[in-house]
Motif scaffolding. Structure first.
Motif, PDB file in Angstrom:
ATOM      1  N   PRO A 150       0.814  -1.224   0.000  1.00 53.36           N
ATOM      2  CA  PRO A 150       0.000   0.000   0.000  1.00 53.36           C
ATOM      3  C   PRO A 150       0.847   1.275   0.000  1.00 53.36           C
ATOM      4  O   PRO A 150       0.511   2.243  -0.691  1.00 53.36           O
ATOM      5  CB  PRO A 150      -0.819  -0.129   1.287  1.00 53.36           C
ATOM      6  N   GLU A 151       1.947   1.273   0.739  1.00 51.92           N
ATOM      7  CA  GLU A 151       2.823   2.443   0.748  1.00 51.92           C
ATOM      8  C   GLU A 151       3.534   2.594  -0.594  1.00 51.92           C
ATOM      9  O   GLU A 151       3.650   3.702  -1.127  1.00 51.92           O
ATOM     10  CB  GLU A 151       3.846   2.315   1.874  1.00 51.92           C
ATOM     11  N   VAL A 152       4.001   1.500  -1.157  1.00 46.27           N
ATOM     12  CA  VAL A 152       4.704   1.537  -2.444  1.00 46.27           C
ATOM     13  C   VAL A 152       3.810   2.094  -3.539  1.00 46.27           C
ATOM     14  O   VAL A 152       4.239   2.892  -4.386  1.00 46.27           O
ATOM     15  CB  VAL A 152       5.195   0.127  -2.819  1.00 46.27           C
ATOM     16  N   LEU A 153       2.538   1.696  -3.531  1.00 42.51           N
ATOM     17  CA  LEU A 153       1.603   2.061  -4.602  1.00 42.51           C
ATOM     18  C   LEU A 153       0.713   3.242  -4.228  1.00 42.51           C
ATOM     19  O   LEU A 153      -0.276   3.506  -4.918  1.00 42.51           O
ATOM     20  CB  LEU A 153       0.722   0.855  -4.948  1.00 42.51           C
ATOM     21  N   ASN A 154       1.063   3.949  -3.185  1.00 47.83           N
ATOM     22  CA  ASN A 154       0.196   4.994  -2.648  1.00 47.83           C
ATOM     23  C   ASN A 154      -0.231   6.031  -3.683  1.00 47.83           C
ATOM     24  O   ASN A 154      -1.379   6.502  -3.670  1.00 47.83           O
ATOM     25  CB  ASN A 154       0.896   5.697  -1.482  1.00 47.83           C
ATOM     26  N   LYS A 176      -7.080  -3.718  -0.460  1.00 44.80           N
ATOM     27  CA  LYS A 176      -8.470  -3.339  -0.162  1.00 44.80           C
ATOM     28  C   LYS A 176      -8.579  -2.735   1.233  1.00 44.80           C
ATOM     29  O   LYS A 176      -9.331  -1.771   1.451  1.00 44.80           O
ATOM     30  CB  LYS A 176      -9.378  -4.565  -0.263  1.00 44.80           C
ATOM     31  N   ALA A 177      -7.830  -3.292   2.174  1.00 45.45           N
ATOM     32  CA  ALA A 177      -7.860  -2.769   3.550  1.00 45.45           C
ATOM     33  C   ALA A 177      -7.335  -1.348   3.611  1.00 45.45           C
ATOM     34  O   ALA A 177      -7.641  -0.604   4.564  1.00 45.45           O
ATOM     35  CB  ALA A 177      -7.047  -3.674   4.470  1.00 45.45           C
ATOM     36  N   SER A 178      -6.558  -0.935   2.603  1.00 41.52           N
ATOM     37  CA  SER A 178      -6.049   0.434   2.527  1.00 41.52           C
ATOM     38  C   SER A 178      -6.831   1.268   1.516  1.00 41.52           C
ATOM     39  O   SER A 178      -6.348   2.301   1.034  1.00 41.52           O
ATOM     40  CB  SER A 178      -4.563   0.419   2.152  1.00 41.52           C
ATOM     41  N   ASN A 179      -8.043   0.798   1.181  1.00 41.03           N
ATOM     42  CA  ASN A 179      -8.988   1.531   0.335  1.00 41.03           C
ATOM     43  C   ASN A 179      -8.538   1.682  -1.111  1.00 41.03           C
ATOM     44  O   ASN A 179      -8.901   2.655  -1.787  1.00 41.03           O
ATOM     45  CB  ASN A 179      -9.284   2.916   0.936  1.00 41.03           C
ATOM     46  N   PHE A 180      -7.751   0.735  -1.594  1.00 32.46           N
ATOM     47  CA  PHE A 180      -7.419   0.708  -3.016  1.00 32.46           C
ATOM     48  C   PHE A 180      -8.594   0.120  -3.794  1.00 32.46           C
ATOM     49  O   PHE A 180      -9.339  -0.729  -3.280  1.00 32.46           O
ATOM     50  CB  PHE A 180      -6.180  -0.162  -3.271  1.00 32.46           C
ATOM     51  N   SER A 181      -8.718   0.556  -5.033  1.00 37.43           N
ATOM     52  CA  SER A 181      -9.699  -0.030  -5.955  1.00 37.43           C
ATOM     53  C   SER A 181      -8.977  -1.083  -6.775  1.00 37.43           C
ATOM     54  O   SER A 181      -8.072  -0.753  -7.555  1.00 37.43           O
ATOM     55  CB  SER A 181     -10.286   1.043  -6.872  1.00 37.43           C
ATOM     56  N   ILE A 182      -9.354  -2.346  -6.587  1.00 35.57           N
ATOM     57  CA  ILE A 182      -8.632  -3.410  -7.274  1.00 35.57           C
ATOM     58  C   ILE A 182      -9.610  -4.375  -7.941  1.00 35.57           C
ATOM     59  O   ILE A 182     -10.786  -4.465  -7.596  1.00 35.57           O
ATOM     60  CB  ILE A 182      -7.694  -4.174  -6.315  1.00 35.57           C
ATOM     61  N   LYS A 183      -9.098  -5.080  -8.924  1.00 34.38           N
ATOM     62  CA  LYS A 183      -9.806  -6.231  -9.472  1.00 34.38           C
ATOM     63  C   LYS A 183      -8.770  -7.293  -9.802  1.00 34.38           C
ATOM     64  O   LYS A 183      -7.574  -6.990  -9.940  1.00 34.38           O
ATOM     65  CB  LYS A 183     -10.630  -5.862 -10.709  1.00 34.38           C
ATOM     66  N   TYR A 184      -9.240  -8.518  -9.906  1.00 38.68           N
ATOM     67  CA  TYR A 184      -8.325  -9.623 -10.157  1.00 38.68           C
ATOM     68  C   TYR A 184      -8.339 -10.011 -11.626  1.00 38.68           C
ATOM     69  O   TYR A 184      -9.402 -10.089 -12.247  1.00 38.68           O
ATOM     70  CB  TYR A 184      -8.707 -10.838  -9.298  1.00 38.68           C
ATOM     71  N   GLY A 185      -7.149 -10.240 -12.162  1.00 41.66           N
ATOM     72  CA  GLY A 185      -7.046 -10.679 -13.532  1.00 41.66           C
ATOM     73  C   GLY A 185      -7.555 -12.098 -13.704  1.00 41.66           C
ATOM     74  O   GLY A 185      -7.725 -12.842 -12.734  1.00 41.66           O
ATOM     75  N   GLU A 186      -7.762 -12.488 -14.952  1.00 40.13           N
ATOM     76  CA  GLU A 186      -8.238 -13.832 -15.245  1.00 40.13           C
ATOM     77  C   GLU A 186      -7.141 -14.853 -14.945  1.00 40.13           C
ATOM     78  O   GLU A 186      -5.936 -14.533 -14.979  1.00 40.13           O
ATOM     79  CB  GLU A 186      -8.649 -13.932 -16.717  1.00 40.13           C
ATOM     80  N   PRO A 187      -7.532 -16.105 -14.647  1.00 39.03           N
ATOM     81  CA  PRO A 187      -6.538 -17.120 -14.275  1.00 39.03           C
ATOM     82  C   PRO A 187      -5.439 -17.326 -15.312  1.00 39.03           C
ATOM     83  O   PRO A 187      -4.287 -17.601 -14.952  1.00 39.03           O
ATOM     84  CB  PRO A 187      -7.382 -18.396 -14.110  1.00 39.03           C
TER      85      PRO A 187
END
Length: 237
Positions: A150-154, A176-187
Motif C-alpha cells: 500500500p505504501e509503495v503504490l500509494n 483493499k484494507a487500505s482503500n485501493f480499488s482493485i480487481k483480479y485478472g483472469e486465471p
C-alpha cells in the motif's frame, strides 16, 4: 520473421513460435522441476509438429525472471546457444512484463511469490490507444513485503489496479484494507504465456532491440539460498 519464445522462469514451461505477427504454436505446461529434462524434447516436438527447423529461426526471446534459479539458467542458456549456433538476435524480457502484457486493465500489478510474506512485483500502465509503444513500466521488478505494497503504490490508490499472478488474493486483501480499488485478472494471466513472450520478442527485435548474449543473465532479484547460507556461515569474502 520467425521468433521462438522460451520461458522456464516459473513452474510453467512455455514455448511458442511467432511468425510475422501470427502465432504458429504454443506449449504452456505445468512441469514444476522438470524443465531441464523437458525443454529440449519439447523444442524438437514443436519444430517437428510445425515442420520448422531451428535454422529457420530469425530470433529468440527468453524470460529473464525473477523466478526459479535453475529454471532461469536453463532457459537463458538455451536461448544463448541458439543465438550463437544460428547467429540470430536474442532478447531477454522480464517475467513480470510478460505477465502484465498478457493481462487487461489500465494499471496492472504483476506478482510472483518470493516466500516469507514477500512478493516480486512490477507495476505497469497500458499505453495510449493510438500509441505503438509497449506497455509502460511504472515500477520495475523488485522484491517487497506484501504489507508494504500500500505504501509503495500509494500514488495510485485512486486508480483501479488489476492484480495478476501468485499471491494475488493476499495482496488484494491488503490493498483493499487500505482503500485501493482493485480487481483480479483472469486465471490465464497468472502465469507468463509463451505466446505473449513471442509477441513481445518479435516486436523488440523488429525495433533492433536485442541483447548481447554474452552479457544476458537472469534477474534473480535475490541471492540463491545456498549463497545466503554460505555467507551466513563464512562471511561475504
Amino acid at each position: 520473421m520467425l521468433t521462438l519464445a522460451i520461458d522456464s522462469s516459473t513452474d510453467n514451461l512455455g514455448l511458442a513460435l511467432m511468425e510475422s505477427g501470427q502465432l504458429r504454436g504454443e506449449f504452456n505446461l505445468s512441469l514444476k522441476r522438470q524443465h531441464s529434462e523437458k525443454l529440449l524434447p519439447l523444442m524438437e516436438e514443436i519444430f517437428e509438429l510445425l515442420e520448422i527447423e531451428a535454422k529457420d529461426l530469425d530470433g529468440a526471446a527468453v524470460a529473464t525472471g525473477p523466478g526459479s534459479f535453475t529454471g532461469l539458467r536453463i532457459g537463458i542458456t538455451t536461448a544463448k546457444m541458439l543465438g550463437r549456433i544460428f547467429a540470430i538476435p536474442v532478447k531477454g524480457i522480464p517475467t513480470l512484463e510478460i505477465m502484465a502484457a498478457g493481462a487487461a486493465g489500465a494499471y496492472r500489478l504483476a506478482l510472483l511469490d518470493a516466500r516469507r510474506e514477500r512478493v516480486y512485483y512490477a507495476f505497469y500502465q497500458q499505453p495510449e490507444a493510438d500509441s505503438d509503444d509497449f506497455i509502460k513500466e511504472i515500477y520495475p521488478p523488485a522484491a517487497v513485503r506484501i504489507a508494504e505494497l500500500p505504501e509503495v503504490l500509494n500514488d495510485y490508490s485512486q486508480k483501479q489496479i488489476t492484480i495478476i499472478g501468485e499471491k494475488k488474493l493476499e495482496v488484494g486483501k491488503v490493498l483493499k484494507a487500505s482503500n485501493f480499488s482493485i480487481k483480479y485478472g483472469e486465471p490465464e494471466s497468472d502465469l507468463p504465456r509463451a505466446a505473449v513472450l513471442a509477441r513481445l520478442g518479435e516486436n523488440y527485435l523488429k525495433r533492433g532491440q536485442k541483447d548481447d548474449i554474452y552479457q544476458l543473465k537472469p534477474a534473480y532479484l535475490k541471492k540463491p539460498q545456498a549463497e545466503i547460507n554460505w555467507q551466513q556461515k563464512y562471511g561475504s569474502n
